[in-house]
Every structure is written in C-alpha cells, then in structure tokens.
Write a protein that holds these residues in place. Structure first.
Motif, short mmCIF file in Angstrom:
data_model
loop_
_atom_site.label_atom_id
_atom_site.label_comp_id
_atom_site.label_asym_id
_atom_site.label_seq_id
_atom_site.Cartn_x
_atom_site.Cartn_y
_atom_site.Cartn_z
N ILE A 60 0.84 -1.21 0.00
CA ILE A 60 0.00 0.00 0.00
C ILE A 60 0.87 1.25 0.00
CG2 ILE A 60 -1.59 1.38 1.40
CD1 ILE A 60 -2.91 -1.24 2.28
N LEU A 61 1.87 1.28 0.86
CA LEU A 61 2.75 2.45 0.94
C LEU A 61 3.50 2.66 -0.37
CD1 LEU A 61 4.15 1.97 4.56
CD2 LEU A 61 2.53 3.72 3.79
N ALA A 62 3.93 1.57 -1.00
CA ALA A 62 4.64 1.69 -2.28
C ALA A 62 3.71 2.20 -3.37
CB ALA A 62 5.23 0.33 -2.68
N VAL A 63 2.48 1.72 -3.39
CA VAL A 63 1.52 2.19 -4.40
C VAL A 63 1.28 3.69 -4.24
CG1 VAL A 63 -0.95 2.13 -4.98
CG2 VAL A 63 0.35 0.01 -4.86
N ARG A 64 1.18 4.15 -3.02
CA ARG A 64 0.91 5.57 -2.80
C ARG A 64 2.14 6.44 -3.04
NH1 ARG A 64 -2.24 7.90 1.74
NH2 ARG A 64 -2.49 9.40 0.05
N LEU A 65 3.29 6.01 -2.57
CA LEU A 65 4.48 6.85 -2.68
C LEU A 65 5.11 6.82 -4.07
CD1 LEU A 65 6.19 6.30 0.79
CD2 LEU A 65 5.56 8.50 -0.21
N TYR A 66 4.88 5.76 -4.83
CA TYR A 66 5.47 5.69 -6.17
C TYR A 66 4.50 6.08 -7.28
CZ TYR A 66 9.75 3.48 -4.48
OH TYR A 66 10.95 3.23 -3.85
N HIS A 67 3.22 6.31 -6.92
CA HIS A 67 2.24 6.65 -7.96
C HIS A 67 1.38 7.85 -7.61
CE1 HIS A 67 3.18 2.32 -8.27
NE2 HIS A 67 3.22 2.57 -9.56
N GLY A 68 1.53 8.39 -6.40
CA GLY A 68 0.81 9.60 -6.03
C GLY A 68 -0.69 9.43 -5.92
N LEU A 69 -1.16 8.24 -5.55
CA LEU A 69 -2.60 8.00 -5.48
C LEU A 69 -3.22 8.62 -4.23
CD1 LEU A 69 -1.97 5.98 -7.75
CD2 LEU A 69 -3.49 4.35 -6.62
N HIS A 70 -4.47 9.08 -4.40
CA HIS A 70 -5.29 9.41 -3.23
C HIS A 70 -5.51 8.13 -2.43
CE1 HIS A 70 -6.48 13.53 -4.08
NE2 HIS A 70 -6.80 13.21 -5.32
N ARG A 71 -5.77 8.27 -1.15
CA ARG A 71 -6.06 7.08 -0.34
C ARG A 71 -7.32 6.38 -0.85
NH1 ARG A 71 -8.70 9.28 5.31
NH2 ARG A 71 -9.81 11.05 4.44
N GLU A 72 -8.32 7.17 -1.32
CA GLU A 72 -9.54 6.56 -1.86
C GLU A 72 -9.23 5.75 -3.12
OE1 GLU A 72 -10.64 10.17 0.49
OE2 GLU A 72 -9.23 9.77 -1.15
N GLU A 73 -8.32 6.26 -3.95
CA GLU A 73 -7.96 5.55 -5.18
C GLU A 73 -7.25 4.24 -4.86
OE1 GLU A 73 -7.38 9.41 -8.16
OE2 GLU A 73 -5.66 8.60 -7.07
N ALA A 74 -6.37 4.28 -3.86
CA ALA A 74 -5.68 3.06 -3.45
C ALA A 74 -6.66 2.04 -2.88
CB ALA A 74 -4.59 3.38 -2.43
N ALA A 75 -7.63 2.53 -2.11
CA ALA A 75 -8.62 1.63 -1.51
C ALA A 75 -9.52 0.99 -2.56
CB ALA A 75 -9.46 2.40 -0.49
#
Length: 249
Positions: free
Chosen positions: A87-102
């Motif tokens: 999850i942390l890698a998806v957010r930090l390497y792609h700039g996703l909103h938390r809602e988008e990651a969820a």
C-alpha cells in the motif's frame, strides 16, 4: 458586496476559496451586464481580493530519507506487513489518493504494451493508467503470493482488511489513512501538518525534483488544471540552489 466578503471571512474560508467565490460572482455579473439584465456596472469589481501569500502548496512533503523509512516500516515477515508495504509503495510511487488506493482491485493490474500498469479509478469515474513502479510491483507480488486471494476471485479488492468479518470489501480509505499515521510514528517521522494528501504531495514533489515534466505530472495525478501540480513544485526552494552558496570572498 463588502459585507458578503466579510461574512465569508468570518466563516473561516481559505484565501483560495474566497478568491474563487469572488471570481465566480464577478463572472456572473459580467454575463448579466452583457445580457442587459442589470445596469450600473459590476459591483464585485470594487471588492478587493485577498492576496495569496505564496504559490507553494501548504501540504507538507516527506524528505527522501523519511519516505524510505516509511516504506521500510512494515514488517515483511507478516501478511499485514506485506500488505501495508505494498500500500505504501503504491501511494508513494504513484501519487494515489487514499480513496484511489482503496478502490484498487486485483484486475486493475493490467498489461499494456508489455508493461504492467495500474488502472486507477479517479474522481468522477475517470480512469487513468499508470505504469507500475518496479518496487510497487515486487511488493504487490509478495503480498498476493502470501494472501492468495487473487487466485480465488480475480475481481476481488487488491488490498483486503485483515480484521473483522469478511464482507468482500477492500480496506477502507480511513484504514489506509490510519496505517500511514501509525507507520510514520513508528519510523519517528514527525512532519507538522502531514495529513491525507502528504504522500501524494511527496510523490509529486519527488517526481518534479527529478525533472519530470509538470504536464505529465498533472496527468499522472489526475488533475484537471496544471496550476494544482505547480503547488507541489518546490524546486525553487532547494537550499543547494540558493544564491547564498554562490557568494565568494
């Protein structure tokens, strides 16, 4: 109009919101004047706009060493740790909103032109396809290998909750927010004001500092206006570029 502006200020609205509301009202009166629906000029033109103090966004970004510490904070020996590392890698390497990651599902991992991509479901049901960073790809693979839920249902959420009754739903945006805060504290990261957009700001700032094109960063983040990613452009604030270090005596 002055009383209306004062009322907005008393509501505690931000400077940007005040300026946006005044601009919208100005446009409305300009349109009414063109249609001869009102007379005697535009009353909003005499209302002074509050000044923006800076063009820099107020959302703080992590430094590179802090981002690395956060990425390494979860324990890779546990299923929860593997999930959270992904999850942390998806957010930090792609700039996703938390809602988008969820909202990510297993089938949002897609091959496009021979390269793994993330299909991201943004605001307003807008889709964007982002090349999957190798670090994120490795961590997602490790998590799915340990979880195995992708073999049962390919359309299942990518990131599953690990507590409570299984309902088929993925981890919530609030759950992602909570785990980011928990790992930040565990890693000794104390960034004042680090909120829901902190990791997104970190990813955008890092990309820009490594010479990513700002128009491509705009598309990458899913922003409609290029002025928004400009708020993450802090290259003019780099201490090493200061004239201080150009002085010679």
């Amino acid at each position: 109009m002055l009383a209306w502006r004062k009322h907005l200020e008393q509501r505690g609205l931000s400077v940007a919101t005040l300026r946006r509301k005044l601009a919208a009202l100005t446009s409305l009166f300009d349109h009414l004047l063109e249609c001869n629906a009102v007379a005697s000029g535009n009353p909003v033109h005499g209302v002074k706009r509050p000044k923006l103090e800076t063009n820099e966004g107020k959302t703080p970004a992590l430094g590179d060493h802090q981002a690395r510490a956060l990425l390494e904070a979860p324990d890779p020996a546990t299923l929860k740790g593997r999930r959270d590392r992904a999850i942390l890698a998806v957010r930090l390497y792609h700039g996703l909103h938390r809602e988008e990651a969820a909202r990510l599902a297993v089938h949002d991992l897609q091959d496009r032109r021979g390269l793994k991509h993330l299909r991201v479901h943004g605001k307003g049901s807008k889709l964007r396809y982002l090349p999957l960073h190798p670090v994120a790809a490795e961590r997602i693979h490790g998590y799915l290998e340990a979880s195995g839920h992708h073999l049962v249902e390919p359309r299942a959420p990518l990131f599953l909750p690990l507590r409570g009754k299984r309902t088929g739903a993925g981890i919530s945006a609030e759950g992602i927010y909570a785990l980011v805060g928990a790992y930040a504290r565990a890693a000794g990261i104390t960034v004042e004001g680090l909120g829901v957009h902190g990791l997104r700001a970190t990813a955008a700032t890092n990309a820009l500092e490594h010479e990513a094109d700002i128009a491509k960063v705009q598309q990458w983040l899913g922003h409609a206006n290029i002025s928004t990613p400009r708020l993450y452009d802090r290259r003019h604030l780099r201490a090493e570029d200061s004239p201080t270090f150009k002085v010679r005596y």
